[in-house]
Scaffold this motif. Structure first.
Motif, PDB file in Angstrom:
ATOM      1  N   CYS A  21       0.521  -0.697   0.081  1.00  0.00           N
ATOM      2  CA  CYS A  21      -0.050  -0.404  -0.404  1.00  0.00           C
ATOM      3  C   CYS A  21       1.421   1.446   0.137  1.00  0.00           C
ATOM      4  CB  CYS A  21      -1.268  -0.084   1.251  1.00  0.00           C
ATOM      5  SG  CYS A  21      -2.028  -1.683   1.365  1.00  0.00           S
ATOM      6  N   ALA A  22       0.265   2.061  -0.736  1.00  0.00           N
ATOM      7  CA  ALA A  22       1.456   3.714  -1.061  1.00  0.00           C
ATOM      8  C   ALA A  22      -0.538   4.921  -0.397  1.00  0.00           C
ATOM      9  CB  ALA A  22       1.941   3.583  -1.993  1.00  0.00           C
ATOM     10  N   SER A  23       0.802   4.956   0.851  1.00  0.00           N
ATOM     11  CA  SER A  23      -0.422   6.251   0.790  1.00  0.00           C
ATOM     12  C   SER A  23       0.278   7.319   1.476  1.00  0.00           C
ATOM     13  CB  SER A  23      -1.307   5.352   2.156  1.00  0.00           C
ATOM     14  OG  SER A  23      -1.800   4.581   2.261  1.00  0.00           O
ATOM     15  N   SER A  24      -1.233   8.761   1.189  1.00  0.00           N
ATOM     16  CA  SER A  24      -0.867  10.494   1.515  1.00  0.00           C
ATOM     17  C   SER A  24      -0.955  10.340   3.243  1.00  0.00           C
ATOM     18  CB  SER A  24      -0.823  11.284   0.588  1.00  0.00           C
ATOM     19  OG  SER A  24       0.134  10.989  -0.284  1.00  0.00           O
ATOM     20  N   PHE A  25      -0.933  10.992   4.023  1.00  0.00           N
ATOM     21  CA  PHE A  25      -1.356  11.296   4.856  1.00  0.00           C
ATOM     22  C   PHE A  25      -1.259  12.817   5.491  1.00  0.00           C
ATOM     23  CE2 PHE A  25      -0.978   6.942   5.519  1.00  0.00           C
ATOM     24  CZ  PHE A  25      -1.427   6.118   6.533  1.00  0.00           C
ATOM     25  N   VAL A  26      -2.127  13.333   6.201  1.00  0.00           N
ATOM     26  CA  VAL A  26      -2.518  14.809   6.405  1.00  0.00           C
ATOM     27  C   VAL A  26      -1.928  15.068   8.006  1.00  0.00           C
ATOM     28  CG1 VAL A  26      -3.250  17.067   6.531  1.00  0.00           C
ATOM     29  CG2 VAL A  26      -3.318  15.454   3.903  1.00  0.00           C
ATOM     30  N   ILE A  27      -1.469  15.773   8.501  1.00  0.00           N
ATOM     31  CA  ILE A  27      -1.205  15.965   9.920  1.00  0.00           C
ATOM     32  C   ILE A  27      -1.462  17.031   9.993  1.00  0.00           C
ATOM     33  CG2 ILE A  27       0.327  16.437  11.879  1.00  0.00           C
ATOM     34  CD1 ILE A  27      -0.497  13.182  10.666  1.00  0.00           C
ATOM     35  N   ILE A  28      -1.705  17.704  10.739  1.00  0.00           N
ATOM     36  CA  ILE A  28      -2.503  19.297  11.012  1.00  0.00           C
ATOM     37  C   ILE A  28      -2.433  18.972  12.622  1.00  0.00           C
ATOM     38  CG2 ILE A  28      -4.081  21.337  11.118  1.00  0.00           C
ATOM     39  CD1 ILE A  28      -5.470  19.344   8.047  1.00  0.00           C
ATOM     40  N   SER A  67     -13.641   3.813  15.842  1.00  0.00           N
ATOM     41  CA  SER A  67     -11.226   4.106  15.660  1.00  0.00           C
ATOM     42  C   SER A  67     -11.018   4.908  15.016  1.00  0.00           C
ATOM     43  CB  SER A  67     -10.584   2.792  14.812  1.00  0.00           C
ATOM     44  OG  SER A  67     -10.615   1.672  15.757  1.00  0.00           O
ATOM     45  N   TRP A  68     -10.123   5.751  15.792  1.00  0.00           N
ATOM     46  CA  TRP A  68      -9.661   6.850  15.190  1.00  0.00           C
ATOM     47  C   TRP A  68      -8.473   7.305  14.150  1.00  0.00           C
ATOM     48  CZ3 TRP A  68     -11.120  11.941  16.754  1.00  0.00           C
ATOM     49  CH2 TRP A  68     -11.822  12.050  18.253  1.00  0.00           C
ATOM     50  N   ARG A  69      -8.398   7.885  13.051  1.00  0.00           N
ATOM     51  CA  ARG A  69      -7.560   7.620  12.013  1.00  0.00           C
ATOM     52  C   ARG A  69      -7.164   8.882  11.567  1.00  0.00           C
ATOM     53  NH1 ARG A  69      -8.536   4.103   9.959  1.00  0.00           N
ATOM     54  NH2 ARG A  69      -7.271   4.095   7.746  1.00  0.00           N
ATOM     55  N   LEU A  70      -6.128   8.965  11.154  1.00  0.00           N
ATOM     56  CA  LEU A  70      -5.704  10.604  10.578  1.00  0.00           C
ATOM     57  C   LEU A  70      -5.858  10.826   9.747  1.00  0.00           C
ATOM     58  CD1 LEU A  70      -1.770  10.281  11.926  1.00  0.00           C
ATOM     59  CD2 LEU A  70      -3.170  11.257  12.708  1.00  0.00           C
ATOM     60  N   PRO A  71      -6.105  11.914   8.735  1.00  0.00           N
ATOM     61  CA  PRO A  71      -7.446  11.846   7.536  1.00  0.00           C
ATOM     62  C   PRO A  71      -5.680  11.636   6.600  1.00  0.00           C
ATOM     63  CG  PRO A  71      -6.869  14.117   8.872  1.00  0.00           C
ATOM     64  CD  PRO A  71      -6.386  13.039  10.087  1.00  0.00           C
ATOM     65  N   ALA A  72      -6.301  10.733   5.394  1.00  0.00           N
ATOM     66  CA  ALA A  72      -5.059   9.547   4.788  1.00  0.00           C
ATOM     67  C   ALA A  72      -5.791   8.924   3.749  1.00  0.00           C
ATOM     68  CB  ALA A  72      -4.359   9.167   5.445  1.00  0.00           C
ATOM     69  N   SER A  73      -5.496   9.037   2.409  1.00  0.00           N
ATOM     70  CA  SER A  73      -5.952   8.467   1.853  1.00  0.00           C
ATOM     71  C   SER A  73      -4.833   7.209   1.014  1.00  0.00           C
ATOM     72  CB  SER A  73      -6.596   9.403   0.470  1.00  0.00           C
ATOM     73  OG  SER A  73      -7.365   8.489  -0.825  1.00  0.00           O
ATOM     74  N   TYR A  74      -4.899   6.867   0.330  1.00  0.00           N
ATOM     75  CA  TYR A  74      -4.181   5.603  -0.632  1.00  0.00           C
ATOM     76  C   TYR A  74      -3.813   6.295  -1.989  1.00  0.00           C
ATOM     77  CZ  TYR A  74      -5.299   1.313   2.256  1.00  0.00           C
ATOM     78  OH  TYR A  74      -5.119   0.001   2.820  1.00  0.00           O
ATOM     79  N   LEU A  75      -3.368   6.323  -2.736  1.00  0.00           N
ATOM     80  CA  LEU A  75      -2.597   7.111  -3.772  1.00  0.00           C
ATOM     81  C   LEU A  75      -3.623   6.297  -4.743  1.00  0.00           C
ATOM     82  CD1 LEU A  75      -0.099   7.509  -2.315  1.00  0.00           C
ATOM     83  CD2 LEU A  75       0.857   7.623  -4.758  1.00  0.00           C
ATOM     84  N   TYR A  76      -3.673   6.962  -5.665  1.00  0.00           N
ATOM     85  CA  TYR A  76      -4.041   6.500  -7.465  1.00  0.00           C
ATOM     86  C   TYR A  76      -3.339   6.218  -7.839  1.00  0.00           C
ATOM     87  CZ  TYR A  76      -9.054   8.133  -5.525  1.00  0.00           C
ATOM     88  OH  TYR A  76     -10.634   8.708  -5.516  1.00  0.00           O
ATOM     89  N   GLU A  77      -3.405   4.841  -8.910  1.00  0.00           N
ATOM     90  CA  GLU A  77      -2.352   4.513  -9.542  1.00  0.00           C
ATOM     91  C   GLU A  77      -2.152   6.246 -10.491  1.00  0.00           C
ATOM     92  OE1 GLU A  77      -1.590   1.385 -13.207  1.00  0.00           O
ATOM     93  OE2 GLU A  77      -2.813   1.228 -11.815  1.00  0.00           O
ATOM     94  N   GLY A  78      -0.641   5.904 -10.624  1.00  0.00           N
ATOM     95  CA  GLY A  78      -0.472   7.641 -11.334  1.00  0.00           C
ATOM     96  C   GLY A  78      -0.580   8.529 -10.850  1.00  0.00           C
ATOM     97  N   GLU A  79      -0.929   8.876  -9.516  1.00  0.00           N
ATOM     98  CA  GLU A  79      -0.858  10.033  -8.697  1.00  0.00           C
ATOM     99  C   GLU A  79      -0.116  10.127  -7.830  1.00  0.00           C
ATOM    100  OE1 GLU A  79      -5.484  12.317  -6.118  1.00  0.00           O
ATOM    101  OE2 GLU A  79      -4.456   9.681  -5.706  1.00  0.00           O
ATOM    102  N   SER A  80       0.498  11.771  -7.987  1.00  0.00           N
ATOM    103  CA  SER A  80       1.347  12.183  -7.232  1.00  0.00           C
ATOM    104  C   SER A  80       1.090  11.905  -5.702  1.00  0.00           C
ATOM    105  CB  SER A  80       2.407  13.370  -7.480  1.00  0.00           C
ATOM    106  OG  SER A  80       1.388  13.815  -7.337  1.00  0.00           O
TER     107      SER A  80
END
Length: 173
Positions: A21-28, A67-80
């Motif tokens: 899995c490849a994901s981007s997380f946003v920490i505020i 459950s608690w989670r940080l705002p995040a999503s998997y990368l779409y194919e081809g998405e930076s």
């Protein structure tokens, strides 16, 4: 012959048997607190941000909705990873796209619960973002608030969240 952990181009290189899995997380941040949420049972999670939930057992999926989670999503194919972080800000949090700094990168590999004897790999792109969170909670969140994650226990965190939070030194237990 052993498989190397290298992906693409297909069919020359495959994926690990237990997944990757490849994901981007946003920490505020707000002082010692971090914006986190508890998701509602809505299709946006399964179709747009956490498609792995489509194959979860009913019990595992119900746990994600508690459950608690940080705002995040998997990368779409081809998405930076940068574009994924902007998508999280825009779609999950309803925030204006912020100027992103460089991502911190973290990688994990854990034994797979679905494939005994195999490892599952996670590559995480983590962005610290400044900004004002939404004034109202978007409808796909039960709760979305600044939480002192140091007080949360591992069992209160959604899948894969506790590993990342430990590395980021966001939680203590």
């Amino acid at each position: 012959m052993a498989k190397f952990v290298r992906y693409g181009p297909a069919p020359r290189y495959g994926l690990p048997d237990a997944g990757f899995c490849a994901s981007s997380f946003v920490i505020i941040r707000q002082g010692a607190k971090v914006l986190a949420g508890i998701p509602k049972n809505q299709r946006k999670w399964r179709e747009e941000w956490a498609p792995n939930w489509l194959v979860y057992t009913k019990e595992s999926l119900e746990n994600e909705y508690r459950s608690w989670r940080l705002p995040a999503s998997y990368l779409y194919e081809g998405e930076s990873p940068d574009d994924t972080a902007r998508r999280v800000l825009r779609d999950q949090l309803r925030m204006r796209a912020a100027k992103l700094g460089p991502a911190a990168n973290y990688a994990f590999h854990d034994p797979s619960s679905w494939y005994p004897g195999r490892k599952h790999y996670d590559l995480c792109f983590v962005y610290e973002v400044r900004g004002t969170p939404p004034k109202t909670t978007p409808s796909w969140w039960q709760r979305l608030e600044f939480v002192d994650v140091r007080t949360l226990r591992k069992v209160e965190m959604g899948s894969a969240m506790s590993d990342l939070m430990k590395v980021l030194k966001l939680g203590s237990r």
